[in-house]
Enzyme design. Structure first.
Site, PDB file in Angstrom:
ATOM      1  N   ASP A 211      35.012  35.138  39.184  1.00 28.38           N
ATOM      2  CA  ASP A 211      36.130  36.046  39.390  1.00 28.38           C
ATOM      3  C   ASP A 211      35.654  37.503  39.431  1.00 28.38           C
ATOM      4  O   ASP A 211      34.972  37.955  38.516  1.00 28.38           O
ATOM      5  CB  ASP A 211      37.111  35.867  38.219  1.00 28.38           C
ATOM      6  CG  ASP A 211      38.417  36.587  38.449  1.00 28.38           C
ATOM      7  OD1 ASP A 211      39.085  36.265  39.441  1.00 28.38           O
ATOM      8  OD2 ASP A 211      38.733  37.487  37.658  1.00 28.38           O
ATOM      9  N   GLU A 265      33.488  36.072  43.912  1.00 25.37           N
ATOM     10  CA  GLU A 265      34.599  36.709  44.600  1.00 25.37           C
ATOM     11  C   GLU A 265      34.161  38.133  44.900  1.00 25.37           C
ATOM     12  O   GLU A 265      34.138  38.989  44.029  1.00 25.37           O
ATOM     13  CB  GLU A 265      35.841  36.705  43.719  1.00 25.37           C
ATOM     14  CG  GLU A 265      37.068  37.131  44.472  1.00 25.37           C
ATOM     15  CD  GLU A 265      38.244  37.406  43.578  1.00 25.37           C
ATOM     16  OE1 GLU A 265      38.039  37.683  42.389  1.00 25.37           O
ATOM     17  OE2 GLU A 265      39.374  37.351  44.066  1.00 25.37           O
TER      18      GLU A 265
HETATM   19  O1  ISL Z   1      43.793  42.160  46.041  1.00 25.43           O
HETATM   20  C1  ISL Z   1      44.046  41.926  44.893  1.00 25.43           C
HETATM   21  C2  ISL Z   1      44.217  43.028  43.916  1.00 25.43           C
HETATM   22  O2  ISL Z   1      44.983  44.065  44.492  1.00 25.43           O
HETATM   23  C3  ISL Z   1      44.228  40.516  44.470  1.00 25.43           C
HETATM   24  O3  ISL Z   1      44.054  39.663  45.555  1.00 25.43           O
HETATM   25  C4  ISL Z   1      43.282  40.080  43.391  1.00 25.43           C
HETATM   26  O4  ISL Z   1      43.572  40.789  42.243  1.00 25.43           O
HETATM   27  C5  ISL Z   1      41.798  40.307  43.692  1.00 25.43           C
HETATM   28  O5  ISL Z   1      41.430  39.620  44.839  1.00 25.43           O
HETATM   29  C6  ISL Z   1      41.009  39.760  42.465  1.00 25.43           C
HETATM   30  O6  ISL Z   1      41.434  38.434  42.233  1.00 25.43           O
HETATM   31  C7  ISL Z   1      40.930  37.764  41.074  1.00 25.43           C
HETATM   32  O7  ISL Z   1      41.013  38.563  39.897  1.00 25.43           O
HETATM   33  C8  ISL Z   1      42.305  38.882  39.384  1.00 25.43           C
HETATM   34  C9  ISL Z   1      43.294  37.705  39.395  1.00 25.43           C
HETATM   35  O8  ISL Z   1      44.617  38.217  39.243  1.00 25.43           O
HETATM   36  C10 ISL Z   1      43.218  36.940  40.695  1.00 25.43           C
HETATM   37  O9  ISL Z   1      44.085  35.801  40.653  1.00 25.43           O
HETATM   38  C11 ISL Z   1      41.775  36.503  40.881  1.00 25.43           C
HETATM   39  O10 ISL Z   1      41.632  35.685  42.035  1.00 25.43           O
HETATM   40  C12 ISL Z   1      42.078  39.335  37.952  1.00 25.43           C
HETATM   41  O11 ISL Z   1      41.400  38.309  37.254  1.00 25.43           O
END
Ligand code: ISL
Ligand code: CA
Length: 565
Positions: A211, A265
């Site tokens: 993440d 990610e």
């Molecule tokens: O674009 C975003 C933020 O404005 C969201 O798509 C997302 O917060 C970002 O891609 C990061 O996502 C990941 O971390 C977040 C969580 O809320 C998301 O579900 C996760 O995929 C924080 O842990």
């Protein structure tokens, strides 16, 4: 087609199981509820392992299953070694893992270590006093002029700093204030992370989805952002100075000792940094999710128009990478709208055809495909009519700021109906039974899409022409097919506004994919000599393929796969 026939790259790829297999993401809260409390759980997943096996996916990516107060639906972890009570027990997890392994399906889990929950014991200790041994597990700074240490914003609204504890200092949180950022400068914290990673790897999991991993390194000067950067803070947050050092240490101390796959990610990283992170010669991580395709047209929460040539260009870039890199291919996840609504046409006339077309796109591109629960039955965006129907903390946290910026509630709701994260989080639709068969209870934690009576697994399994069966057939064609997996990618009509057509050239066979990504009948002159190509599969009934003449008459949302030996 000189570029397509260049097999040098094809021959130089190092074969890896995670380059050749297909991933299916499960968002456990919304997959299936076995105990009737309206919340998905691990026993619900266990009850559908045969479904996953029948679809034919090879790897499951499980969104966070750890103990959490659910400020951000599990992306705020309170105990990294405990299963969330709502999802079940560690015995349930072990039973699920064993059930997946028995079916030859691997499991990767979500590693959320840029931040924890503020209810984690580490943070409770850290907040209690400046000289607590856990103080530096998190990032504390004194305020400036009675306010936060700098002007950094949280993605979930407001400042990225929150005052707490007896001495009035502020802690950093890129996301919700209940998600304090962990301090990766602290070697003790890093060892804690490596230890929890070993805990799950030693149980037999096959890797991690990491993440927002690029955000773990912070510029220790914490300089203010300028106005332009404030519009895209992730570009600053993802460019910290020690990211590669931390990833390399993680790889050396943990990952290199297991046969695992890691996908980061890559939210906010520059293309150059993404390349460095995933270069197999660098021992950092294996794969990265880049967001340019899935968020095409996104301008913060606005959804702007985009053209097919723009989208096609975003597929050409990763496929042109050298053989030391391997792309990920995905059109959705739990943070993005349903692909049939964003990239296809979710109207009754074209929902099935366009969802099948997207299946062919996902499973014939170069890279590891990541499917998302429900897309295999063509689940669509949800028809939100009021803000109180949303669950997403990102919306709730930003709502007042957006209203204060002068945007009307009507306009904001219209934009959220295009790209809210909740579209992907409505419960999986298993049947035409109440609540889509998701739960035996009388309610679900988030509303079920009203189209569940026709859009559901039960109907899909019965229909030979269903989206599910089209995915299954494509997965069968793709499985172990090294020509389709590693073959050179070549877009044969990059400027065409409606047709997405490309070849995949392997050692023994070339495939041709022709997708009409429009609602119009299109006559497409391929411009190449395809007369020795045979039709493999199409998403609509077509007469004899006209491929020999090179002149194709394609129905709206028609998708064809050809091959030549
Ligand atoms: O674009 C975003 C933020 O404005 C969201 O798509 C997302 O917060 C970002 O891609 C990061 O996502 C990941 O971390 C977040 C969580 O809320 C998301 O579900 C996760 O995929 C924080 O842990
Ligand atoms: Ca449940």
């Amino acid at each position: 087609m000189a570029a397509a026939s260049d097999l040098s790259r094809y021959q130089s790829y190092k074969r890896e199981w995670w380059k050749e297999q297909v991933v299916y993401q499960i968002y456990p809260r919304s997959f299936r509820d076995a105990n009737g409390d309206g919340i998905g759980d691990i026993q619900g997943i266990i009850s559908e392992l045969d479904y996953l096996d029948r679809l034919g996916v090879d790897i499951v990516w499980l969104s966070p299953h750890f103990d959490s107060p659910n400020a951000d639906n599990g992306y705020d972890i309170r105990d990294y070694r405990k299963v969330m009570a709502e999802f079940g027990t560690m015995e349930d997890f072990d039973q699920m893992l064993a059930g997946l392994k028995q079916r030859g399906i691997k499991l990767i889990i979500d590693l959320v270590v840029n931040h924890s929950s503020d209810e984690h014991e580490w943070f409770q200790q850290s907040m209690s006093s400046k000289d607590n041994p856990y103080r530096n597990y998190y990032i504390w700074r004194p305020g400036v002029d009675g306010g936060p240490p700098n002007n950094w914003p949280s993605f979930f609204g407001g400042s990225a700093w929150q005052q707490a504890g007896p001495d009035g200092e502020y802690y950093l949180h890129y996301f919700h204030r209940k998600q304090p950022d962990l301090n990766w400068e602290n070697p003790k914290l890093r060892e804690e992370v490596y230890s929890l990673m070993r805990f799950w790897l030693d149980k037999g999991v096959d890797g991690f989805r990491m993440d927002v991993i690029p955000l773990i390194s912070k510029d220790q000067d914490f300089p203010d952002m300028d106005a332009e950067t404030l519009r895209h803070p992730e570009t600053v947050y993802a460019s910290g100075p020690r990211l590669h050092e931390f990833l390399n240490e993680m790889n050396r101390k943990v990952l290199s000792r297991y046969d695992v796959m890691t996908v980061g990610e890559a939210f906010g990283v520059s293309p150059a940094r993404a390349l460095r992170m995933t270069d197999e010669r660098r021992q950092e991580i294996d794969l990265a999710f880049l967001f340019d395709i899935v968020r095409i047209g996104r301008d913060n929460w606005y959804q702007r128009d985009w053209t097919l040539p723009q989208l096609k260009g975003l597929f050409t870039m990763p496929s042109a990478l050298d053989s030391h890199h391997w792309p990920t291919i995905f059109l959705s996840n739990h943070d993005n709208p349903r692909p049939v609504s964003k990239f296809g046409d979710d109207s009754p006339a074209y929902r099935m055809a366009s969802a099948r077309l997207l299946a062919m796109l996902l499973l014939t591109q170069k890279g590891t495909p990541f499917l998302y629960q429900g897309d295999e039955i063509g689940m669509t965006n949800y028809p939100f009519t009021a803000f109180d129907q949303f669950d997403d903390v990102e919306i709730k946290g930003n709502y007042q700021q957006v209203m204060d910026s002068g945007v009307s509630a009507v306009e904001y709701l219209a934009e959220l109906n295009k790209n809210s994260r909740d579209h992907a989080r409505t419960p999986m639709q298993w049947s035409s039974a109440p609540l889509g068969g998701f739960t035996t209870g009388d309610s679900s934690w988030l509303a079920v899409n009203p189209n569940y009576k026709t859009v559901n697994v039960e109907a899909s399994l019965k229909n030979p022409d269903s989206i599910f069966n089209f995915y299954r057939q494509l997965l069968d064609i793709r499985r172990g097919n090294l020509d389709l997996i590693y073959g050179e990618y070549y877009d044969i009509a990059p400027e065409h506004e409606q047709i997405f057509a490309y070849t995949r050239t392997g050692r023994n066979r070339t495939y041709l994919v022709v997708l009409n990504m429009s609602g119009d009948e299109v006559h497409f002159a391929t411009g190449h000599d395809f007369n020795n190509y045979q039709l493999v599969i199409t998403n609509q009934k077509v007469s004899r393929s006209q491929i020999a003449t090179g002149e194709l008459a394609l129905k709206p949302w028609e998708a064809r796969l050809y091959q030549s030996d």
